[in-house]
Design a protein around this motif. Structure first.
Motif, mmCIF file in Angstrom:
data_model
loop_
_atom_site.group_PDB
_atom_site.id
_atom_site.type_symbol
_atom_site.label_atom_id
_atom_site.label_comp_id
_atom_site.label_asym_id
_atom_site.label_seq_id
_atom_site.Cartn_x
_atom_site.Cartn_y
_atom_site.Cartn_z
ATOM 1 N N TYR A 17 63.916 33.749 -2.013
ATOM 2 C CA TYR A 17 63.040 34.800 -2.086
ATOM 3 C C TYR A 17 61.991 34.834 -2.134
ATOM 4 C CZ TYR A 17 67.506 37.458 -0.823
ATOM 5 O OH TYR A 17 68.888 37.713 0.178
ATOM 6 N N THR A 18 61.887 33.901 -3.630
ATOM 7 C CA THR A 18 60.632 33.137 -4.257
ATOM 8 C C THR A 18 59.587 32.277 -2.770
ATOM 9 O OG1 THR A 18 62.323 33.400 -6.296
ATOM 10 C CG2 THR A 18 59.297 32.367 -6.009
ATOM 11 N N GLN A 20 54.292 32.509 0.416
ATOM 12 C CA GLN A 20 53.936 32.504 1.803
ATOM 13 C C GLN A 20 53.034 33.916 2.176
ATOM 14 O OE1 GLN A 20 54.028 30.259 3.462
ATOM 15 N NE2 GLN A 20 53.000 31.903 5.395
ATOM 16 N N MET A 21 54.108 35.374 1.195
ATOM 17 C CA MET A 21 52.953 36.635 1.274
ATOM 18 C C MET A 21 51.414 36.127 1.239
ATOM 19 S SD MET A 21 56.268 39.361 1.099
ATOM 20 C CE MET A 21 56.776 40.104 2.845
ATOM 21 N N ILE A 22 52.038 36.185 -0.411
ATOM 22 C CA ILE A 22 50.993 35.689 -1.312
ATOM 23 C C ILE A 22 49.746 34.189 -0.587
ATOM 24 C CG2 ILE A 22 49.169 35.219 -3.031
ATOM 25 C CD1 ILE A 22 51.886 35.878 -5.129
ATOM 26 N N ALA A 23 50.126 33.103 0.440
ATOM 27 C CA ALA A 23 49.255 32.821 1.028
ATOM 28 C C ALA A 23 48.799 32.851 2.253
ATOM 29 C CB ALA A 23 50.005 31.559 0.944
ATOM 30 N N SER A 24 49.222 33.387 2.581
ATOM 31 C CA SER A 24 48.927 34.187 4.284
ATOM 32 C C SER A 24 48.491 35.494 4.064
ATOM 33 C CB SER A 24 50.010 34.097 5.151
ATOM 34 O OG SER A 24 51.016 35.274 4.470
ATOM 35 N N GLY A 25 48.849 36.360 3.375
ATOM 36 C CA GLY A 25 48.161 37.667 3.819
ATOM 37 C C GLY A 25 48.811 38.771 4.144
ATOM 38 N N ASP A 26 49.789 38.340 4.584
ATOM 39 C CA ASP A 26 51.439 39.048 5.821
ATOM 40 C C ASP A 26 51.764 39.257 5.159
ATOM 41 O OD1 ASP A 26 52.143 39.955 8.156
ATOM 42 O OD2 ASP A 26 52.389 37.968 8.881
ATOM 43 N N TYR A 27 52.077 40.189 4.568
ATOM 44 C CA TYR A 27 53.064 41.095 4.296
ATOM 45 C C TYR A 27 54.094 42.140 5.025
ATOM 46 C CZ TYR A 27 50.355 39.833 0.006
ATOM 47 O OH TYR A 27 50.449 39.251 -1.758
ATOM 48 N N LEU A 28 54.086 42.578 6.314
ATOM 49 C CA LEU A 28 54.549 42.806 7.066
ATOM 50 C C LEU A 28 55.827 41.746 7.646
ATOM 51 C CD1 LEU A 28 55.138 44.628 8.733
ATOM 52 C CD2 LEU A 28 54.350 44.027 10.995
ATOM 53 N N VAL A 29 55.554 40.270 7.927
ATOM 54 C CA VAL A 29 56.797 39.652 7.678
ATOM 55 C C VAL A 29 57.343 38.874 6.996
ATOM 56 C CG1 VAL A 29 57.272 37.626 10.277
ATOM 57 C CG2 VAL A 29 55.878 39.746 10.556
ATOM 58 N N PRO A 30 58.560 38.879 6.713
ATOM 59 C CA PRO A 30 59.059 37.814 6.182
ATOM 60 C C PRO A 30 58.992 36.399 6.416
ATOM 61 C CG PRO A 30 60.450 39.188 5.669
ATOM 62 C CD PRO A 30 59.370 40.294 6.921
ATOM 63 N N TRP A 32 58.884 41.946 -1.354
ATOM 64 C CA TRP A 32 57.180 42.492 -2.336
ATOM 65 C C TRP A 32 56.849 43.225 -4.027
ATOM 66 C CZ3 TRP A 32 57.865 47.548 2.081
ATOM 67 C CH2 TRP A 32 57.259 46.738 3.320
ATOM 68 N N LEU A 33 58.481 42.942 -3.937
ATOM 69 C CA LEU A 33 58.380 42.993 -5.302
ATOM 70 C C LEU A 33 57.940 41.801 -6.435
ATOM 71 C CD1 LEU A 33 61.210 45.823 -5.639
ATOM 72 C CD2 LEU A 33 58.838 45.811 -5.806
ATOM 73 N N ILE A 34 58.404 40.741 -6.345
ATOM 74 C CA ILE A 34 58.391 39.576 -6.436
ATOM 75 C C ILE A 34 56.946 38.783 -5.887
ATOM 76 C CG2 ILE A 34 59.122 37.260 -6.439
ATOM 77 C CD1 ILE A 34 61.591 38.468 -6.094
ATOM 78 N N ALA A 35 56.140 38.889 -5.203
ATOM 79 C CA ALA A 35 55.189 39.247 -4.449
ATOM 80 C C ALA A 35 53.680 39.643 -5.248
ATOM 81 C CB ALA A 35 54.555 39.020 -3.687
#
Length: 486
Positions: A29-30, A35-45, A62-65
């Motif tokens: 999960y972390t 990866q969401m933070i690095a890529s900017g893609d928050y739709l696809v885990p 989302w919550l962790i990011a």
């Protein structure tokens, strides 16, 4: 209430970020959040740029990011949402207590916060703590709409209930609807079909569809085969098969759930057993059914989901965490005449138990360092490669299962290395070509082959697809071989 709020903050945040990330789930999960933070893609885990992770909806990531973007990339930031979820879950129980136990509304929240299992699990990076929070929100809406005779605007509370279910569904899928197993028969018994119509209010269902199913619709439409994955692998297989290898034997529930309930309900378990024994007496059950009241609802909320967890073939202790909501309320009914914090002896016992809880959490955080400790893994690897520069880490497993790679790759090392991690299942179709592409994309990558990889298989496999690449031994780490390329 102010003292309870202070106690919740103390229990929620004491040593909350001291313990490093432990695999498997904590790292996964972390890693998805990073990866969401690095890529900017928050739709696809996703684990990295070319490996998605649709095993769970994105709410946890989302919550962790969001927390890491606010507080930095560290374990305190990772676990801060869990402390807040623990606190707000207890406060929602206080809100339910105002309706169900008006003389001591704070008691359910206090019981939940001081129960061993909810307290310890609030420090574990998983989906279940957030699932419990959102089920508590749904339960709070239900209690205000259907059990509070003085509540104004019950329609709004029903919408709040469905909002909670939508958020729960966005956290873990169908398990987020488990409280309905208690709500539906209770409302049907008390209010008949007309009551069920009020439960499944059109506006509430619309809120659920938008909140709970909107993300699923977006990713299913853009990722072919994902709907089948959810319906078969994540729903059917978890209920009816042992493919997930999570205590699927007929007796698996005894090994997993009985200890979790017996130890997890400390220090209240004896009172709970006595209360359940009285409640489950046939004469008492008949009375509860003839005159349906709050205790019948709480009993149904606990027993019926528990039966589903027992019958399902995928079983883990954390699955039970949401059941500590009705347990805390049932315990409050049992203990409300016995707990009086105006008595000095009870205040002393409470302080001693709180110190024991904090000491246990602190002891594990500071002194327990198992092999699955990702910070320890990272330190050992950097100790071996101190004179070596690498920009990414690629784990190659001698496996024919992509899910095995998801489960065994220590994704949590990404936070400590500040480098992307990749996983390759060596015996799957196209795996050698994928390893070759990763080596070309990341010339300074460090490859790790598992201890079960046959001698020469890694070199021979790469040579067949990338003859120009020459893997060079770079050391041994935890009985796994390290490789660089020239």
């Amino acid at each position: 209430m102010a003292l309870l709020a202070c106690l919740l903050v103390l229990l929620g945040f004491a040593f909350q970020g001291t313990r490093p990330l432990w695999s498997r789930d904590e790292g996964r999960y972390t890693g998805n959040a990073l990866q969401m933070i690095a890529s900017g893609d928050y739709l696809v885990p996703a684990y990295n740029a070319d490996r998605t992770n649709f095993n769970k909806p994105p709410m946890t990531a989302w919550l962790i990011a969001g927390s890491m973007r606010t507080f930095g990339q560290n374990t305190w930031a990772v676990r801060t949402p869990y402390a807040l979820a623990f606190i707000f879950t207890a406060l929602l129980l206080v809100g339910m207590g105002r309706t169900l136990i008006p003389d001591k509304p704070w008691l359910p929240g206090l019981i939940y916060a001081c129960t061993l299992y909810p307290f310890l699990t609030a420090n574990i990076v998983s989906t279940d703590v957030f699932l419990t929070l959102f089920e508590a929100l749904a339960g709070f809406g239900f209690v205000r709409a259907f059990l509070d005779q003085d509540a104004t605007h019950p329609r709004r509370w029903r919408v709040l209930m469905w909002l909670g279910f939508g958020l729960a569904f966005l956290t873990k899928g169908p398990p987020g609807l488990m409280p309905l197993l208690g709500m539906v028969p209770f409302v049907a018994r008390r209010d008949g079909w007309r009551g069920l119509g009020r439960l499944f209010t059109p506006l509430g269902l619309l809120v659920f569809l938008v909140t709970g199913l909107g993300w699923y619709a977006a990713v299913v439409l853009t990722h072919p085969g994902l709907l089948e994955h959810y319906l078969r692998y994540e729903v059917y297989d978890r209920i009816f098969t042992s493919v997930h290898d999570r205590h699927g034997q007929w007796y698996g529930w005894i090994k997993v759930y009985v200890p979790a309930l017996m130890l997890g309900t400390l220090p209240w378990w004896w009172s709970l057993l006595r209360g359940l024994r009285r409640t489950l007496a046939p004469s008492r059950l008949r009375t509860l059914w003839r005159v349906p009241g709050p205790r019948l609802f709480l009993l149904l909320w606990f027993v019926l989901p528990l039966c589903v967890f027992i019958l399902a073939r995928s079983r883990l202790p954390l699955y039970l965490l949401p059941l500590f909501l009705p347990l805390s309320l049932l315990l409050a009914y049992v203990l409300r005449t016995r707990i009086d914090l105006r008595r000095r002896s009870q205040r002393v016992l409470l302080v001693v138990w709180v110190l024991i809880l904090i000491g246990l959490k602190g002891g594990v955080s500071l002194y327990e360092h198992p092999k699955i400790d990702n910070r320890l893994r990272t330190r050992e690897l950097l100790g071996i490669t101190r004179d070596m520069h690498f920009d990414s880490l690629v784990f190659v497993r001698n496996s024919d299962s992509e899910s095995d790679v998801d489960e065994t790759t220590p994704w949590g090392m990404r936070m400590y290395l500040n480098r992307p991690l990749y996983g390759v299942a060596w015996r799957t179709e196209g795996s050698q070509q994928r390893a070759c592409e990763l080596a070309k994309q990341h010339p300074d990558a460090l490859f790790v082959t598992g201890r079960y990889m046959p001698n020469g298989a890694f070199q021979a496999g790469l040579k067949s697809v990338c003859p120009a690449l020459k893997p060079m031994p770079a050391g041994v780490w935890r009985k796994q071989k390290l490789w660089r390329f020239r």
